[in-house]
Design a protein around this motif. Structure first.
Motif, PDB file in Angstrom:
ATOM      1  N   PHE A 110       0.864  -1.180   0.000  1.00  0.00           N
ATOM      2  CA  PHE A 110       0.000   0.000   0.000  1.00  0.00           C
ATOM      3  C   PHE A 110       0.899   1.228   0.000  1.00  0.00           C
ATOM      4  CE2 PHE A 110      -3.504   2.397   2.535  1.00  0.00           C
ATOM      5  CZ  PHE A 110      -3.994   2.944   1.365  1.00  0.00           C
ATOM      6  N   GLN A 111       0.878   1.970  -1.115  1.00  0.00           N
ATOM      7  CA  GLN A 111       1.680   3.184  -1.255  1.00  0.00           C
ATOM      8  C   GLN A 111       0.775   4.397  -1.055  1.00  0.00           C
ATOM      9  OE1 GLN A 111       3.046   2.087  -5.264  1.00  0.00           O
ATOM     10  NE2 GLN A 111       5.132   2.105  -4.444  1.00  0.00           N
ATOM     11  N   LEU A 112       1.287   5.386  -0.323  1.00  0.00           N
ATOM     12  CA  LEU A 112       0.515   6.581  -0.020  1.00  0.00           C
ATOM     13  C   LEU A 112       1.339   7.833  -0.255  1.00  0.00           C
ATOM     14  CD1 LEU A 112       0.013   4.549   2.864  1.00  0.00           C
ATOM     15  CD2 LEU A 112      -2.035   5.890   2.531  1.00  0.00           C
ATOM     16  N   GLY A 113       0.655   8.888  -0.659  1.00  0.00           N
ATOM     17  CA  GLY A 113       1.252  10.211  -0.778  1.00  0.00           C
ATOM     18  C   GLY A 113       0.349  11.199  -0.074  1.00  0.00           C
ATOM     19  N   ALA A 114       0.928  12.096   0.708  1.00  0.00           N
ATOM     20  CA  ALA A 114       0.126  13.034   1.485  1.00  0.00           C
ATOM     21  C   ALA A 114       0.771  14.407   1.533  1.00  0.00           C
ATOM     22  CB  ALA A 114      -0.051  12.508   2.910  1.00  0.00           C
ATOM     23  N   LYS A 115      -0.066  15.382   1.706  1.00  0.00           N
ATOM     24  CA  LYS A 115       0.378  16.750   1.985  1.00  0.00           C
ATOM     25  C   LYS A 115       0.116  17.007   3.460  1.00  0.00           C
ATOM     26  CE  LYS A 115       1.848  18.497  -1.861  1.00  0.00           C
ATOM     27  NZ  LYS A 115       3.247  18.841  -1.995  1.00  0.00           N
ATOM     28  N   VAL A 116       1.155  17.398   4.160  1.00  0.00           N
ATOM     29  CA  VAL A 116       1.056  17.705   5.576  1.00  0.00           C
ATOM     30  C   VAL A 116       1.098  19.216   5.718  1.00  0.00           C
ATOM     31  CG1 VAL A 116       2.220  17.497   7.814  1.00  0.00           C
ATOM     32  CG2 VAL A 116       2.126  15.531   6.267  1.00  0.00           C
ATOM     33  N   GLN A 117       0.190  19.742   6.516  1.00  0.00           N
ATOM     34  CA  GLN A 117       0.106  21.187   6.706  1.00  0.00           C
ATOM     35  C   GLN A 117       1.454  21.746   7.145  1.00  0.00           C
ATOM     36  OE1 GLN A 117      -2.959  22.328   9.446  1.00  0.00           O
ATOM     37  NE2 GLN A 117      -3.209  24.297   8.438  1.00  0.00           N
ATOM     38  N   GLY A 118       1.924  22.766   6.436  1.00  0.00           N
ATOM     39  CA  GLY A 118       3.187  23.418   6.761  1.00  0.00           C
ATOM     40  C   GLY A 118       4.392  22.828   6.051  1.00  0.00           C
ATOM     41  N   GLU A 119       4.200  21.719   5.341  1.00  0.00           N
ATOM     42  CA  GLU A 119       5.299  21.077   4.611  1.00  0.00           C
ATOM     43  C   GLU A 119       5.200  21.438   3.134  1.00  0.00           C
ATOM     44  OE1 GLU A 119       7.897  19.351   5.741  1.00  0.00           O
ATOM     45  OE2 GLU A 119       7.113  19.790   7.708  1.00  0.00           O
ATOM     46  N   GLY A 120       6.310  21.776   2.538  1.00  0.00           N
ATOM     47  CA  GLY A 120       6.324  22.116   1.122  1.00  0.00           C
ATOM     48  C   GLY A 120       6.375  20.900   0.220  1.00  0.00           C
ATOM     49  N   GLU A 121       6.947  19.822   0.721  1.00  0.00           N
ATOM     50  CA  GLU A 121       7.119  18.625  -0.095  1.00  0.00           C
ATOM     51  C   GLU A 121       6.104  17.547   0.278  1.00  0.00           C
ATOM     52  OE1 GLU A 121      11.229  17.294  -0.628  1.00  0.00           O
ATOM     53  OE2 GLU A 121      11.810  19.077   0.488  1.00  0.00           O
ATOM     54  N   THR A 122       5.905  16.621  -0.642  1.00  0.00           N
ATOM     55  CA  THR A 122       4.988  15.508  -0.426  1.00  0.00           C
ATOM     56  C   THR A 122       5.608  14.484   0.516  1.00  0.00           C
ATOM     57  OG1 THR A 122       4.015  15.790  -2.606  1.00  0.00           O
ATOM     58  CG2 THR A 122       3.755  13.629  -1.589  1.00  0.00           C
ATOM     59  N   VAL A 123       4.792  14.011   1.444  1.00  0.00           N
ATOM     60  CA  VAL A 123       5.193  12.923   2.329  1.00  0.00           C
ATOM     61  C   VAL A 123       4.700  11.641   1.681  1.00  0.00           C
ATOM     62  CG1 VAL A 123       4.826  11.870   4.591  1.00  0.00           C
ATOM     63  CG2 VAL A 123       5.068  14.350   4.384  1.00  0.00           C
ATOM     64  N   SER A 124       5.604  10.698   1.448  1.00  0.00           N
ATOM     65  CA  SER A 124       5.185   9.448   0.827  1.00  0.00           C
ATOM     66  C   SER A 124       5.744   8.276   1.619  1.00  0.00           C
ATOM     67  CB  SER A 124       5.655   9.380  -0.630  1.00  0.00           C
ATOM     68  OG  SER A 124       7.046   9.522  -0.705  1.00  0.00           O
ATOM     69  N   GLY A 125       5.073   7.158   1.456  1.00  0.00           N
ATOM     70  CA  GLY A 125       5.510   5.960   2.157  1.00  0.00           C
ATOM     71  C   GLY A 125       4.751   4.750   1.664  1.00  0.00           C
ATOM     72  N   GLU A 126       5.162   3.607   2.169  1.00  0.00           N
ATOM     73  CA  GLU A 126       4.465   2.369   1.822  1.00  0.00           C
ATOM     74  C   GLU A 126       4.521   1.411   3.002  1.00  0.00           C
ATOM     75  OE1 GLU A 126       7.337  -0.569  -0.579  1.00  0.00           O
ATOM     76  OE2 GLU A 126       6.878   1.282  -1.675  1.00  0.00           O
ATOM     77  N   VAL A 127       3.490   0.588   3.062  1.00  0.00           N
ATOM     78  CA  VAL A 127       3.375  -0.438   4.091  1.00  0.00           C
ATOM     79  C   VAL A 127       2.950  -1.721   3.387  1.00  0.00           C
ATOM     80  CG1 VAL A 127       2.876   1.120   6.007  1.00  0.00           C
ATOM     81  CG2 VAL A 127       1.008   0.249   4.615  1.00  0.00           C
ATOM     82  N   VAL A 128       3.183  -2.867   4.024  1.00  0.00           N
ATOM     83  CA  VAL A 128       2.759  -4.132   3.456  1.00  0.00           C
ATOM     84  C   VAL A 128       1.694  -4.741   4.364  1.00  0.00           C
ATOM     85  CG1 VAL A 128       3.462  -6.462   2.791  1.00  0.00           C
ATOM     86  CG2 VAL A 128       4.958  -4.520   2.314  1.00  0.00           C
ATOM     87  N   VAL A 129       0.545  -4.983   3.766  1.00  0.00           N
ATOM     88  CA  VAL A 129      -0.605  -5.573   4.447  1.00  0.00           C
ATOM     89  C   VAL A 129      -0.672  -7.038   4.077  1.00  0.00           C
ATOM     90  CG1 VAL A 129      -3.121  -5.509   4.629  1.00  0.00           C
ATOM     91  CG2 VAL A 129      -1.852  -3.393   4.211  1.00  0.00           C
TER      92      VAL A 129
END
Length: 133
Positions: A110-129
């Motif tokens: 499961f890959q995710l991309g998010a915008k976090v308030q106050g951050e200029g860059e995208t936060v991304s990550g992945e987990v295995v379910v």
């Protein structure tokens, strides 16, 4: 007069240096997605919950905007096998809930991309379910 000006400049420089050292700016690497549960029941209405955590203090990150999701079977050597993901409301701060169709048992990335308030860059990550019967 010169001494007063030099003192004022020196004081101003000390304040600027001091202030800049007290602010800590985060980067996308300071955040991490974590599974709430590593195992999820296989099926068309599987629910996957992830927590977004600020690694610097261990606190959950609320109000992130998840704008990219991808669920595939890459851990099983079938990256081309994907399934849609739908975001659901979550009642916990910093926890994000999703509905998906885990049609087969085994590992799902499961890959995710998010915008976090106050951050200029995208936060991304992945987990295995792990989909279980």
């Amino acid at each position: 007069m010169k001494t007063t000006r030099n003192f004022a400049r020196g004081s101003l420089a000390a304040i600027v240096i001091s202030a800049s050292s007290t602010f800590s700016y985060a980067s996308p690497q300071d955040y991490e997605f974590q599974l709430v549960s590593a195992e999820v029941k296989q099926g068309p209405d599987a629910e996957v919950s992830v927590r977004l955590v600020d690694k610097r203090n261990g606190q959950p990150v609320s109000d992130a905007v998840i704008f990219t999701t991808r669920m595939d079977m890459a851990p099983e050597g079938m990256e081309a096998m994907t399934t849609p993901v739908e975001e659901l409301p979550s009642g916990q701060a910093g926890t994000y809930k999703f509905k998906t169709n885990l049609s087969m048992e085994g590992g799902w990335r499961f890959q995710l991309g998010a915008k976090v308030q106050g951050e200029g860059e995208t936060v991304s990550g992945e987990v295995v379910v792990k989909a279980t019967p």
